[in-house]
Design a protein around this motif. Structure first.
Motif, PDB file in Angstrom:
ATOM      1  N   ASP A  76       0.848  -1.195   0.000  1.00 17.04           N
ATOM      2  CA  ASP A  76       0.000   0.000   0.000  1.00 17.04           C
ATOM      3  C   ASP A  76       0.881   1.242   0.000  1.00 17.04           C
ATOM      4  O   ASP A  76       1.968   1.235   0.589  1.00 17.04           O
ATOM      5  CB  ASP A  76      -0.914   0.022   1.228  1.00 17.04           C
ATOM      6  N   VAL A  77       0.416   2.285  -0.681  1.00 12.30           N
ATOM      7  CA  VAL A  77       1.095   3.583  -0.670  1.00 12.30           C
ATOM      8  C   VAL A  77       0.018   4.657  -0.577  1.00 12.30           C
ATOM      9  O   VAL A  77      -0.969   4.622  -1.321  1.00 12.30           O
ATOM     10  CB  VAL A  77       1.929   3.818  -1.944  1.00 12.30           C
ATOM     11  N   LYS A  78       0.203   5.599   0.353  1.00 12.74           N
ATOM     12  CA  LYS A  78      -0.770   6.678   0.499  1.00 12.74           C
ATOM     13  C   LYS A  78      -0.082   7.908   1.071  1.00 12.74           C
ATOM     14  O   LYS A  78       1.029   7.829   1.602  1.00 12.74           O
ATOM     15  CB  LYS A  78      -1.911   6.245   1.412  1.00 12.74           C
ATOM     16  N   PRO A  79      -0.719   9.086   0.968  1.00  5.81           N
ATOM     17  CA  PRO A  79      -0.149  10.293   1.567  1.00  5.81           C
ATOM     18  C   PRO A  79       0.018  10.128   3.071  1.00  5.81           C
ATOM     19  O   PRO A  79      -0.834   9.536   3.739  1.00  5.81           O
ATOM     20  CB  PRO A  79      -1.192  11.373   1.237  1.00  5.81           C
ATOM     21  N   GLY A  80       1.142  10.613   3.586  1.00  3.92           N
ATOM     22  CA  GLY A  80       1.429  10.455   5.004  1.00  3.92           C
ATOM     23  C   GLY A  80       1.522  11.765   5.746  1.00  3.92           C
ATOM     24  O   GLY A  80       0.777  12.702   5.466  1.00  3.92           O
ATOM     25  N   ARG A  81       2.455  11.836   6.692  1.00  3.86           N
ATOM     26  CA  ARG A  81       2.570  13.001   7.574  1.00  3.86           C
ATOM     27  C   ARG A  81       3.035  14.252   6.821  1.00  3.86           C
ATOM     28  O   ARG A  81       3.648  14.167   5.773  1.00  3.86           O
ATOM     29  CB  ARG A  81       3.566  12.705   8.696  1.00  3.86           C
ATOM     30  N   ILE A  82       2.739  15.378   7.412  1.00  7.88           N
ATOM     31  CA  ILE A  82       3.170  16.673   6.890  1.00  7.88           C
ATOM     32  C   ILE A  82       4.133  17.305   7.881  1.00  7.88           C
ATOM     33  O   ILE A  82       3.904  17.276   9.089  1.00  7.88           O
ATOM     34  CB  ILE A  82       1.966  17.609   6.648  1.00  7.88           C
ATOM     35  N   VAL A  83       5.235  17.836   7.371  1.00 11.36           N
ATOM     36  CA  VAL A  83       6.223  18.481   8.215  1.00 11.36           C
ATOM     37  C   VAL A  83       6.436  19.909   7.752  1.00 11.36           C
ATOM     38  O   VAL A  83       6.380  20.202   6.564  1.00 11.36           O
ATOM     39  CB  VAL A  83       7.569  17.723   8.193  1.00 11.36           C
ATOM     40  N   ALA A  91       5.415  23.487   3.909  1.00 18.15           N
ATOM     41  CA  ALA A  91       5.028  22.213   4.501  1.00 18.15           C
ATOM     42  C   ALA A  91       5.151  21.121   3.449  1.00 18.15           C
ATOM     43  O   ALA A  91       4.592  21.230   2.366  1.00 18.15           O
ATOM     44  CB  ALA A  91       3.597  22.288   5.024  1.00 18.15           C
ATOM     45  N   ASP A  92       5.915  20.081   3.761  1.00 18.76           N
ATOM     46  CA  ASP A  92       6.115  18.966   2.843  1.00 18.76           C
ATOM     47  C   ASP A  92       5.447  17.714   3.390  1.00 18.76           C
ATOM     48  O   ASP A  92       5.451  17.468   4.595  1.00 18.76           O
ATOM     49  CB  ASP A  92       7.599  18.723   2.635  1.00 18.76           C
ATOM     50  N   GLN A  93       4.885  16.922   2.485  1.00 19.67           N
ATOM     51  CA  GLN A  93       4.152  15.728   2.885  1.00 19.67           C
ATOM     52  C   GLN A  93       4.879  14.472   2.435  1.00 19.67           C
ATOM     53  O   GLN A  93       5.318  14.351   1.285  1.00 19.67           O
ATOM     54  CB  GLN A  93       2.739  15.740   2.298  1.00 19.67           C
ATOM     55  N   ALA A  94       5.011  13.538   3.374  1.00 19.10           N
ATOM     56  CA  ALA A  94       5.667  12.261   3.073  1.00 19.10           C
ATOM     57  C   ALA A  94       4.693  11.314   2.384  1.00 19.10           C
ATOM     58  O   ALA A  94       3.475  11.506   2.408  1.00 19.10           O
ATOM     59  CB  ALA A  94       6.173  11.626   4.367  1.00 19.10           C
ATOM     60  N   ARG A  95       5.249  10.293   1.765  1.00 16.05           N
ATOM     61  CA  ARG A  95       4.464   9.179   1.247  1.00 16.05           C
ATOM     62  C   ARG A  95       4.600   8.049   2.264  1.00 16.05           C
ATOM     63  O   ARG A  95       5.680   7.743   2.733  1.00 16.05           O
ATOM     64  CB  ARG A  95       4.974   8.722  -0.117  1.00 16.05           C
ATOM     65  N   GLU A  96       3.503   7.428   2.603  1.00 11.95           N
ATOM     66  CA  GLU A  96       3.473   6.357   3.593  1.00 11.95           C
ATOM     67  C   GLU A  96       3.397   5.026   2.856  1.00 11.95           C
ATOM     68  O   GLU A  96       2.388   4.697   2.243  1.00 11.95           O
ATOM     69  CB  GLU A  96       2.274   6.548   4.527  1.00 11.95           C
ATOM     70  N   VAL A  97       4.484   4.277   2.918  1.00 13.42           N
ATOM     71  CA  VAL A  97       4.617   3.023   2.179  1.00 13.42           C
ATOM     72  C   VAL A  97       4.494   1.855   3.153  1.00 13.42           C
ATOM     73  O   VAL A  97       5.280   1.736   4.099  1.00 13.42           O
ATOM     74  CB  VAL A  97       5.979   2.962   1.464  1.00 13.42           C
ATOM     75  N   THR A  98       3.524   0.991   2.942  1.00 11.58           N
ATOM     76  CA  THR A  98       3.333  -0.171   3.813  1.00 11.58           C
ATOM     77  C   THR A  98       4.035  -1.380   3.221  1.00 11.58           C
ATOM     78  O   THR A  98       3.776  -1.771   2.081  1.00 11.58           O
ATOM     79  CB  THR A  98       1.832  -0.486   4.003  1.00 11.58           C
ATOM     80  N   LEU A  99       4.932  -1.969   4.013  1.00 16.59           N
ATOM     81  CA  LEU A  99       5.697  -3.137   3.592  1.00 16.59           C
ATOM     82  C   LEU A  99       5.208  -4.386   4.311  1.00 16.59           C
ATOM     83  O   LEU A  99       5.041  -4.384   5.533  1.00 16.59           O
ATOM     84  CB  LEU A  99       7.186  -2.946   3.919  1.00 16.59           C
ATOM     85  N   SER A 100       4.987  -5.439   3.561  1.00 12.35           N
ATOM     86  CA  SER A 100       4.697  -6.745   4.140  1.00 12.35           C
ATOM     87  C   SER A 100       6.006  -7.522   4.172  1.00 12.35           C
ATOM     88  O   SER A 100       6.571  -7.868   3.126  1.00 12.35           O
ATOM     89  CB  SER A 100       3.657  -7.488   3.299  1.00 12.35           C
ATOM     90  N   VAL A 101       6.507  -7.789   5.381  1.00 10.79           N
ATOM     91  CA  VAL A 101       7.833  -8.382   5.556  1.00 10.79           C
ATOM     92  C   VAL A 101       7.743  -9.908   5.542  1.00 10.79           C
ATOM     93  O   VAL A 101       6.950 -10.502   6.271  1.00 10.79           O
ATOM     94  CB  VAL A 101       8.463  -7.909   6.883  1.00 10.79           C
ATOM     95  N   ASP A 102       8.571 -10.541   4.712  1.00 12.05           N
ATOM     96  CA  ASP A 102       8.621 -12.006   4.734  1.00 12.05           C
ATOM     97  C   ASP A 102       9.927 -12.530   5.342  1.00 12.05           C
ATOM     98  O   ASP A 102       9.984 -13.678   5.785  1.00 12.05           O
ATOM     99  CB  ASP A 102       8.422 -12.592   3.337  1.00 12.05           C
ATOM    100  N   GLU A 120       8.725   7.878   2.785  1.00 15.10           N
ATOM    101  CA  GLU A 120       9.567   8.408   1.726  1.00 15.10           C
ATOM    102  C   GLU A 120       8.968   9.737   1.263  1.00 15.10           C
ATOM    103  O   GLU A 120       7.832  10.072   1.594  1.00 15.10           O
ATOM    104  CB  GLU A 120       9.683   7.421   0.559  1.00 15.10           C
ATOM    105  N   TRP A 121       9.752  10.499   0.489  1.00 18.46           N
ATOM    106  CA  TRP A 121       9.294  11.834   0.081  1.00 18.46           C
ATOM    107  C   TRP A 121       9.089  11.886  -1.411  1.00 18.46           C
ATOM    108  O   TRP A 121       9.729  11.168  -2.160  1.00 18.46           O
ATOM    109  CB  TRP A 121      10.352  12.868   0.523  1.00 18.46           C
ATOM    110  N   GLY A 122       8.106  12.675  -1.933  1.00 18.74           N
ATOM    111  CA  GLY A 122       7.158  13.401  -1.118  1.00 18.74           C
ATOM    112  C   GLY A 122       6.526  14.462  -2.012  1.00 18.74           C
ATOM    113  O   GLY A 122       6.704  14.531  -3.208  1.00 18.74           O
TER     114      GLY A 122
END
Length: 256
Positions: A76-83, A91-102, A120-122
């Motif tokens: 999954d990838v979606k807009p994340g936090r803003i700094v 104000a810059d916004q990160a990308r929120e990347v969800t990793l499924s770890v095997d 990741e940015w962003g």
């Protein structure tokens, strides 16, 4: 319309672990977090510089310094936090990347969650997309190796360096996020996924410690705390453009 290229060269107040690789962000603006960007680019149109904390010479050095080393798939990838805010340059916004770890290679971190949120940015405050260094935006379905560090938020991780990602590529090869001219890039590109997996297992086997595993690198003096979170110095140069950028000067597209 978007401003010209020169005006897009500005200081970005983000901690890219991108080592965003690069250091973790410590001060998040409550005001900025409450704001939303109406439209975001669907792909990056600039490559920004981050203030790197580590420049690794080998996979062994990077593995030793990372808090966790995993093989995972992006689910999954979606807009994340803003700094940041207007006073700090935007104000810059990160990308929120969800990793499924095997696979988790560092045995002290075998209890790491099976799902990891990687930042990741962003996007900038206008929704213009950018990547940091050679860390192209993650896409759902990406599979590869991630060398990770903690952020200021216990629920989020970052790459220990912009060198810290090696994605599986067609024909059983790897694509490194390190500088193509670096030693570590050549080392990673010389291996296939099976060879890379075997190398990491050997290096990070705590039952039979590898004599090839160096001591972890310490963060350089002066690059900790708020100094590590500062943007890279602005040399006035125009940022390069990613290969897949439309670079048409248009307003941000409907990226999410």
């Amino acid at each position: 319309m978007r401003k010209n290229n020169t005006s897009l060269s500005r200081k970005v107040t983000v901690a890219v672990a991108l080592a965003a690789a690069v250091a973790g962000v410590t001060a998040w603006s409550a005001t900025a977090q409450s704001e939303t960007v109406a439209r975001r680019d669907a792909q990056p149109e600039r490559i920004m510089k981050g203030r790197e904390v580590f420049h690794f010479k080998s996979v062994a050095e990077m593995a030793s310094t990372s808090a966790a080393v995993v093989h995972a798939e992006v689910v999954d990838v979606k807009p994340g936090r803003i700094v940041g805010d207007a006073e700090s340059g935007g104000a810059d916004q990160a990308r929120e990347v969800t990793l499924s770890v095997d696979t988790s290679f560092r045995r002290p971190f075998v209890s790491a969650p099976s799902t990891i949120v990687l930042e990741e940015w962003g996007w900038d405050e206008k929704g213009n997309g950018y990547q940091v260094g050679n860390v192209a935006w993650s896409e759902v379905g990406d599979k590869g190796y991630y060398f990770l560090a903690r952020t200021d938020d216990p629920s989020r991780w970052r790459l220990v360096s912009t060198q810290g990602r090696a994605l599986e590529a067609p024909e059983f090869s790897l694509t490194s996020s390190a500088d193509p001219n670096s030693e570590i890039h050549r080392e990673i590109q010389s291996l296939d996924p099976l060879g890379f997996t075997m190398q990491l297992k050997r290096l990070l086997d705590t039952k039979n410690p590898s004599p090839d595993l160096p001591q972890p690198l310490a963060e350089p003096e002066g690059l900790t705390g708020s100094a590590a979170d500062a943007p890279a110095p602005d040399d006035g140069a125009e940022e390069p453009i990613p290969d897949d950028s439309v670079n048409d000067g248009s307003e941000p597209g409907d990226g999410g």
